[in-house]
Design an enzyme around this catalytic site. Structure first.
Site, PDB file in Angstrom:
ATOM      1  N   GLY A  11      -2.102 -10.808   0.643  1.00 25.60           N
ATOM      2  CA  GLY A  11      -3.452 -10.340   0.915  1.00 25.60           C
ATOM      3  C   GLY A  11      -4.067 -10.749   2.240  1.00 25.60           C
ATOM      4  O   GLY A  11      -5.286 -10.726   2.373  1.00 25.60           O
ATOM      5  N   SER A  12      -3.273 -11.062   3.245  1.00 20.81           N
ATOM      6  CA  SER A  12      -3.867 -11.447   4.534  1.00 20.81           C
ATOM      7  C   SER A  12      -4.634 -10.289   5.163  1.00 20.81           C
ATOM      8  O   SER A  12      -5.711 -10.493   5.726  1.00 20.81           O
ATOM      9  CB  SER A  12      -2.804 -11.983   5.490  1.00 20.81           C
ATOM     10  OG  SER A  12      -1.796 -11.017   5.732  1.00 20.81           O
ATOM     11  N   ASN A  13      -4.114  -9.061   5.050  1.00 19.32           N
ATOM     12  CA  ASN A  13      -4.859  -7.916   5.580  1.00 19.32           C
ATOM     13  C   ASN A  13      -6.115  -7.641   4.768  1.00 19.32           C
ATOM     14  O   ASN A  13      -7.151  -7.266   5.321  1.00 19.32           O
ATOM     15  CB  ASN A  13      -3.972  -6.665   5.624  1.00 19.32           C
ATOM     16  CG  ASN A  13      -3.144  -6.618   6.878  1.00 19.32           C
ATOM     17  OD1 ASN A  13      -3.679  -6.586   7.984  1.00 19.32           O
ATOM     18  ND2 ASN A  13      -1.839  -6.628   6.716  1.00 19.32           N
ATOM     19  N   LEU A  84       2.212  -1.665  -2.927  1.00 19.86           N
ATOM     20  CA  LEU A  84       3.568  -1.149  -3.029  1.00 19.86           C
ATOM     21  C   LEU A  84       3.737   0.104  -3.889  1.00 19.86           C
ATOM     22  O   LEU A  84       4.541   0.958  -3.553  1.00 19.86           O
ATOM     23  CB  LEU A  84       4.508  -2.253  -3.511  1.00 19.86           C
ATOM     24  CG  LEU A  84       4.613  -3.437  -2.546  1.00 19.86           C
ATOM     25  CD1 LEU A  84       5.608  -4.463  -3.062  1.00 19.86           C
ATOM     26  CD2 LEU A  84       4.971  -2.989  -1.143  1.00 19.86           C
ATOM     27  N   LEU A  86       3.464   3.836  -5.318  1.00 18.76           N
ATOM     28  CA  LEU A  86       3.007   5.109  -4.772  1.00 18.76           C
ATOM     29  C   LEU A  86       1.674   5.461  -5.424  1.00 18.76           C
ATOM     30  O   LEU A  86       1.507   5.321  -6.629  1.00 18.76           O
ATOM     31  CB  LEU A  86       4.021   6.211  -5.049  1.00 18.76           C
ATOM     32  CG  LEU A  86       5.301   6.173  -4.211  1.00 18.76           C
ATOM     33  CD1 LEU A  86       6.261   7.266  -4.659  1.00 18.76           C
ATOM     34  CD2 LEU A  86       4.995   6.308  -2.735  1.00 18.76           C
ATOM     35  N   ASN A 101      -3.453   3.856   4.908  1.00 20.97           N
ATOM     36  CA  ASN A 101      -2.440   2.840   4.664  1.00 20.97           C
ATOM     37  C   ASN A 101      -2.052   2.213   5.991  1.00 20.97           C
ATOM     38  O   ASN A 101      -2.102   2.863   7.037  1.00 20.97           O
ATOM     39  CB  ASN A 101      -1.203   3.473   4.011  1.00 20.97           C
ATOM     40  CG  ASN A 101      -0.156   2.441   3.633  1.00 20.97           C
ATOM     41  OD1 ASN A 101      -0.464   1.341   3.198  1.00 20.97           O
ATOM     42  ND2 ASN A 101       1.113   2.811   3.791  1.00 20.97           N
ATOM     43  N   HIS A 103       1.166   0.442   7.925  1.00 19.55           N
ATOM     44  CA  HIS A 103       2.627   0.371   7.809  1.00 19.55           C
ATOM     45  C   HIS A 103       3.181  -0.470   8.954  1.00 19.55           C
ATOM     46  O   HIS A 103       2.761  -0.295  10.099  1.00 19.55           O
ATOM     47  CB  HIS A 103       3.238   1.774   7.833  1.00 19.55           C
ATOM     48  CG  HIS A 103       4.707   1.761   7.555  1.00 19.55           C
ATOM     49  ND1 HIS A 103       5.207   1.638   6.281  1.00 19.55           N
ATOM     50  CD2 HIS A 103       5.768   1.790   8.382  1.00 19.55           C
ATOM     51  CE1 HIS A 103       6.537   1.622   6.343  1.00 19.55           C
ATOM     52  NE2 HIS A 103       6.892   1.707   7.609  1.00 19.55           N
ATOM     53  N   ASP A 144       4.489   7.476   3.252  1.00 24.19           N
ATOM     54  CA  ASP A 144       4.379   7.241   4.698  1.00 24.19           C
ATOM     55  C   ASP A 144       4.384   8.534   5.508  1.00 24.19           C
ATOM     56  O   ASP A 144       4.719   8.524   6.693  1.00 24.19           O
ATOM     57  CB  ASP A 144       5.501   6.312   5.204  1.00 24.19           C
ATOM     58  CG  ASP A 144       5.413   4.929   4.605  1.00 24.19           C
ATOM     59  OD1 ASP A 144       4.287   4.473   4.326  1.00 24.19           O
ATOM     60  OD2 ASP A 144       6.468   4.295   4.430  1.00 24.19           O
ATOM     61  N   GLU A 169       4.409  -8.259  14.700  1.00 25.78           N
ATOM     62  CA  GLU A 169       3.764  -7.077  14.130  1.00 25.78           C
ATOM     63  C   GLU A 169       2.503  -7.470  13.367  1.00 25.78           C
ATOM     64  O   GLU A 169       1.479  -6.780  13.435  1.00 25.78           O
ATOM     65  CB  GLU A 169       4.762  -6.336  13.229  1.00 25.78           C
ATOM     66  CG  GLU A 169       4.265  -5.016  12.700  1.00 25.78           C
ATOM     67  CD  GLU A 169       3.426  -5.170  11.443  1.00 25.78           C
ATOM     68  OE1 GLU A 169       2.526  -4.337  11.233  1.00 25.78           O
ATOM     69  OE2 GLU A 169       3.670  -6.122  10.674  1.00 25.78           O
TER      70      GLU A 169
END
Length: 188
Positions: A11-13, A84, A86, A101, A103, A144, A169
């Site tokens: 959960g850092s984002n 994760l 769909l 989302n 990526h 994606d 990243e």
């Protein structure tokens, strides 16, 4: 505008989004939705005073479970941050061009089923890429496959390991994801 953040992992984002919008007059993270009862994102949300709800993969497929949550928290925008499963079509249809989302690669490269987290960084390394980055895209039924909203790049060295690639990243995610979400919401 109230944002729902869907997350599956540490959960850092998610935390970055919560902190970014704390005190904002544009939006706020109103709820965190997680499919794993032991995911650390739930602890992050708790510490920051944001409600969270665990919705299993099976429950995610049931509009009668998820849509009342969206209504309860008056959700106008959805951000997937390491989620994760769909997303089912009914939920995508309920938030047209209001669900994004993040990526960990420069899509369309290294996207699709099974390409998440470290799998992506290992594939980037194996391909001998000289750069990687992060992509923010709209969520569609194709994994994606939604329109790309923004991409940010970082150079790679031949000696970079998958862990090094992940770290480079991730810095981009922390710098850019909240700002992209904010700009999208301002345009709504």
């Amino acid at each position: 505008m109230n944002i729902a953040v869907f997350a599956s992992g540490s959960g850092s984002n998610c935390e970055n989004l919560i902190r970014h919008f704390a005190g904002s007059d544009v939006a706020r993270v109103a709820v965190v939705i997680c499919n794993k009862p032991d995911a650390y994102v739930l602890e992050r949300a708790r510490k920051l005073g944001v409600p969270s709800v665990v919705v299993t993969r099976q429950e995610l497929q049931q509009p009668e479970v998820v849509m009342p949550l969206m209504k309860q928290y008056d959700i106008g925008f959805v951000a997937l941050a390491g989620f994760l499963p769909l997303v089912p079509d009914y939920l995508i249809d309920a938030f047209p061009r209001r669900m994004v989302n993040i990526h960990p690669s420069l899509l369309p490269n290294f996207g699709g089923k099974g390409m998440w987290g470290h799998h992506v960084h290992e594939a980037v390394k194996a391909a001998g890429e000289t750069e990687t980055g992060m992509t923010v895209h709209y969520v569609t039924p194709q994994c994606d496959g939604g329109d790309i909203i923004a991409q940010f790049r970082v150079a790679l060295e031949p000696t970079d390991t998958p862990d090094d690639i992940a770290e480079k990243e991730h810095v981009l995610e922390m710098q850019h994801f909240p700002h992209v979400v904010e700009e999208l919401i301002k345009k709504l």
